[in-house]
Design an enzyme around this catalytic site. Structure first.
Site, PDB file in Angstrom:
ATOM      1  N   GLY A  48       0.865  -1.178   0.000  1.00  0.00           N
ATOM      2  CA  GLY A  48       0.000   0.000   0.000  1.00  0.00           C
ATOM      3  C   GLY A  48       0.894   1.217   0.000  1.00  0.00           C
ATOM      4  CB  ALA A 251      14.387  13.706  -7.544  1.00  0.00           C
ATOM      5  N   GLY A 276       9.319   4.427  -5.247  1.00  0.00           N
ATOM      6  CA  GLY A 276       8.705   5.752  -5.218  1.00  0.00           C
ATOM      7  C   GLY A 276       8.188   6.114  -3.842  1.00  0.00           C
ATOM      8  CG  ASP A 277       5.084   3.842  -2.213  1.00  0.00           C
ATOM      9  OD1 ASP A 277       4.524   4.771  -2.833  1.00  0.00           O
ATOM     10  OD2 ASP A 277       4.719   2.653  -2.297  1.00  0.00           O
TER      11      ASP A 277
END
Length: 350
Positions: A48, A251, A276-277
């Site tokens: 999640g 980034a 990414g999380d």
């Protein structure tokens, strides 16, 4: 310098550093490098976006709460136990006896940003079984505003509003301007399979209401047609911090003081799930600590590297002493870093 997280209306401050709200599912991936059609054995895990961030923040020493909804089935028991074992507060998680806990199956690889089934073997196959899940019934009526606002930071993602109309209404309400609102963190997290029957343009409207926004360069191209960090900033001038992630290239963070780019690290990849999380968690951890923007980006890259060097969705963040030492390197030394499995605990000293 972007503003420090707001601390709420009470003198003592909120009880949590961060609250992360969204759906968590049981994740199954093939035990080997097979396609889903060929796999006979699967490894069970927990997946999640928001709870991944919560677990990593807790592992980095922060007080974190996860807010979500699970079925009363055994899969829900497993999710709750796994997240609690990572040091995350789960006291506000609801259990729905009438709806199941969501499941999904995936192979390793990068996510596809088109609606076609990926023909490229380097892209992941992802198959969701989450329709009608307990989390999809979340709404403004099922989430206590005081619970959502009980952290210095409230972290949300673009996955939740794609689940249902009621979930969209919940995220819309939580991102509304209001007195004492926590610092709002929003990861666009575009999932093409979730938006087939919905308009992903709402992701732009939601992002504009938040303070810290994370978006992948590939996501921005696919959803908004924005090519490059400057084009994304032109679309999103409102967030005080906008982070555009561009995979192995690095980034860029846009703030009121200008733009800051930090190159990505060279990493021996064991699995691409959850990177990414992890980047968002590393960046938010550094934000909570009041570190400058360049250090926030570096901590994002380092926590992403922790996820990339282990298989599965959940990784342990690097020990703070190691991460701080590496984040303080000069640009040349940063560019020479090569990270592989075990580096987060010094088993392979970078």
């Amino acid at each position: 310098m972007p503003p420090a997280p707001r601390t709420g209306s009470t003198p003592a401050g909120p009880p949590f550093d961060a609250v992360c709200l969204g759906e968590t599912m049981v994740a199954f991936r093939p035990a080997g490098p097979e396609r889903l059609a060929d796999a006979q054995l699967f490894v069970r895990g927990v997946g999640g976006a928001e709870s991944n961030v919560a677990c990593l923040l807790a592992g980095a020493g922060h007080r974190v709460r996860w807010v979500g909804c699970l079925g009363t089935d055994g899969f829900g028991d497993h999710v709750l136990a796994e997240i609690a074992a990572r040091g995350v507060d789960v006291s506000a998680v609801r259990r729905d006896p009438d709806r199941p806990t969501g499941l999904y199956f995936r192979t390793d690889g990068e996510r596809c940003t088109t609606s076609e089934r990926p023909a490229d073997g380097a892209l992941a196959e992802v198959l969701y079984h989450r329709a009608g899940s307990a989390a999809s019934a979340m709404s403004p009526a099922t989430v206590d505003r005081a619970v959502a606002d009980s952290g210095r930071v409230l972290h949300l993602s673009g996955i939740t509003p794609a689940l249902s109309d009621s979930c969209h209404a919940l995220v819309w309400e939580l991102t509304a301007p209001r007195p004492g609102r926590p610092l709002l963190s929003f990861d666009v997290n575009y999932r093409v399979g979730l938006w087939k029957r919905r308009d992903p343009a709402v992701l732009l409207d939601l992002a504009r209401r938040c303070d810290v926004v994370f978006v992948g360069a590939d996501e921005a191209r696919a959803v908004w047609g924005a090519d490059g960090p400057e084009a994304v900033r032109d679309l999103l001038p409102e967030p005080s911090v906008l982070v555009v992630k561009d995979g192995g290239r690095g980034a860029t963070a846009h703030t009121a003081d200008g733009s800051c780019h930090v190159p990505a690290l060279s990493v021996e990849v064991a699995g691409s799930v959850g990177a990414g999380d992890a980047f968002a968690a590393g960046f938010l951890s550094a934000t909570l600590r009041g570190l400058p923007v360049r250090a926030r980006l570096r901590h994002g890259h380092l926590t992403a590297a922790a996820a990339l060097t282990v298989p599965g969705d959940l990784a342990e963040p690097p020990a703070r002493s190691i991460a701080d030492r590496l984040a303080a390197l000069d640009d040349a030394a940063w560019g020479r870093l090569r990270l592989g499995p075990g580096w987060t605990h010094g088993r392979r000293d970078p």
